[in-house]
Design a protein around this motif. Structure first.
Motif, mmCIF file in Angstrom:
data_model
loop_
_atom_site.group_PDB
_atom_site.id
_atom_site.type_symbol
_atom_site.label_atom_id
_atom_site.label_comp_id
_atom_site.label_asym_id
_atom_site.label_seq_id
_atom_site.Cartn_x
_atom_site.Cartn_y
_atom_site.Cartn_z
ATOM 1 N N GLY A 31 33.902 -25.869 -69.475
ATOM 2 C CA GLY A 31 33.834 -24.427 -69.270
ATOM 3 C C GLY A 31 35.131 -23.792 -68.813
ATOM 4 N N ALA A 32 36.151 -24.598 -68.515
ATOM 5 C CA ALA A 32 37.441 -24.050 -68.089
ATOM 6 C C ALA A 32 38.080 -23.284 -69.247
ATOM 7 N N VAL A 33 38.766 -22.208 -68.917
ATOM 8 C CA VAL A 33 39.440 -21.380 -69.923
ATOM 9 C C VAL A 33 40.926 -21.724 -69.913
ATOM 10 N N LEU A 34 41.470 -21.962 -71.112
ATOM 11 C CA LEU A 34 42.866 -22.350 -71.265
ATOM 12 C C LEU A 34 43.513 -21.539 -72.384
ATOM 13 N N SER A 35 44.833 -21.512 -72.406
ATOM 14 C CA SER A 35 45.593 -20.849 -73.469
ATOM 15 C C SER A 35 46.214 -21.901 -74.370
ATOM 16 N N VAL A 36 46.220 -21.637 -75.675
ATOM 17 C CA VAL A 36 46.852 -22.544 -76.635
ATOM 18 C C VAL A 36 48.327 -22.165 -76.721
ATOM 19 N N THR A 37 49.206 -23.122 -76.386
ATOM 20 C CA THR A 37 50.642 -22.850 -76.389
ATOM 21 C C THR A 37 51.360 -23.461 -77.580
ATOM 22 N N GLY A 38 50.691 -24.352 -78.303
ATOM 23 C CA GLY A 38 51.315 -24.991 -79.449
ATOM 24 C C GLY A 38 50.354 -25.949 -80.120
ATOM 25 N N TYR A 39 50.844 -26.610 -81.152
ATOM 26 C CA TYR A 39 50.035 -27.584 -81.875
ATOM 27 C C TYR A 39 50.941 -28.716 -82.296
ATOM 28 N N ARG A 40 50.663 -29.901 -81.768
ATOM 29 C CA ARG A 40 51.415 -31.088 -82.145
ATOM 30 C C ARG A 40 50.491 -32.281 -81.944
ATOM 31 N N ALA A 41 49.998 -32.834 -83.021
ATOM 32 C CA ALA A 41 49.007 -33.921 -82.963
ATOM 33 C C ALA A 41 47.807 -33.481 -82.138
ATOM 34 N N GLY A 42 47.420 -32.235 -82.254
ATOM 35 C CA GLY A 42 46.324 -31.641 -81.493
ATOM 36 C C GLY A 42 46.822 -30.417 -80.751
ATOM 37 N N LEU A 43 45.914 -29.740 -80.092
ATOM 38 C CA LEU A 43 46.263 -28.519 -79.374
ATOM 39 C C LEU A 43 47.042 -28.821 -78.100
ATOM 40 N N CYS A 44 48.006 -27.973 -77.787
ATOM 41 C CA CYS A 44 48.705 -28.003 -76.502
ATOM 42 C C CYS A 44 48.104 -26.870 -75.689
ATOM 43 N N LEU A 45 47.527 -27.197 -74.550
ATOM 44 C CA LEU A 45 46.799 -26.221 -73.750
ATOM 45 C C LEU A 45 47.427 -26.042 -72.374
ATOM 46 N N LEU A 46 47.399 -24.812 -71.883
ATOM 47 C CA LEU A 46 47.890 -24.470 -70.551
ATOM 48 C C LEU A 46 46.772 -23.753 -69.821
#
Length: 76
Positions: A31-46
């Motif tokens: 349920g945590a909310v994160l931002s997608v910062t990039g994509y490299r072998a999957g999502l990069c989340l912050l």
């Protein structure tokens, strides 16, 4: 908002964890909310900063199936 069709369209979007996300000793709850910062072998989340200590979780290589897109109006 439309569903992303390409990996680049995920960047800048907000997502919610469908289940607990683990990377090493880091655990992000379901349920945590994160931002997608990039994509490299999957999502990069912050993640958002912790209210008490200011730490922001960073996860890389997260499969799209472990998160769901949210609209900013849904984010509380």
């Amino acid at each position: 908002m439309n569903e992303p069709r390409t990996k680049a369209e995920w960047v800048g979007r907000r997502v919610r964890a469908r289940e607990e996300l683990r990377r090493g000793t880091l655990v992000v709850p379901k349920g945590a909310v994160l931002s997608v910062t990039g994509y490299r072998a999957g999502l990069c989340l912050l993640g958002d900063a912790c209210a008490c200590c200011g730490v922001r979780p960073v996860l890389r290589g997260v499969p799209e199936g472990l998160v769901e897109l949210i609209h900013e109006a849904q984010h509380v």
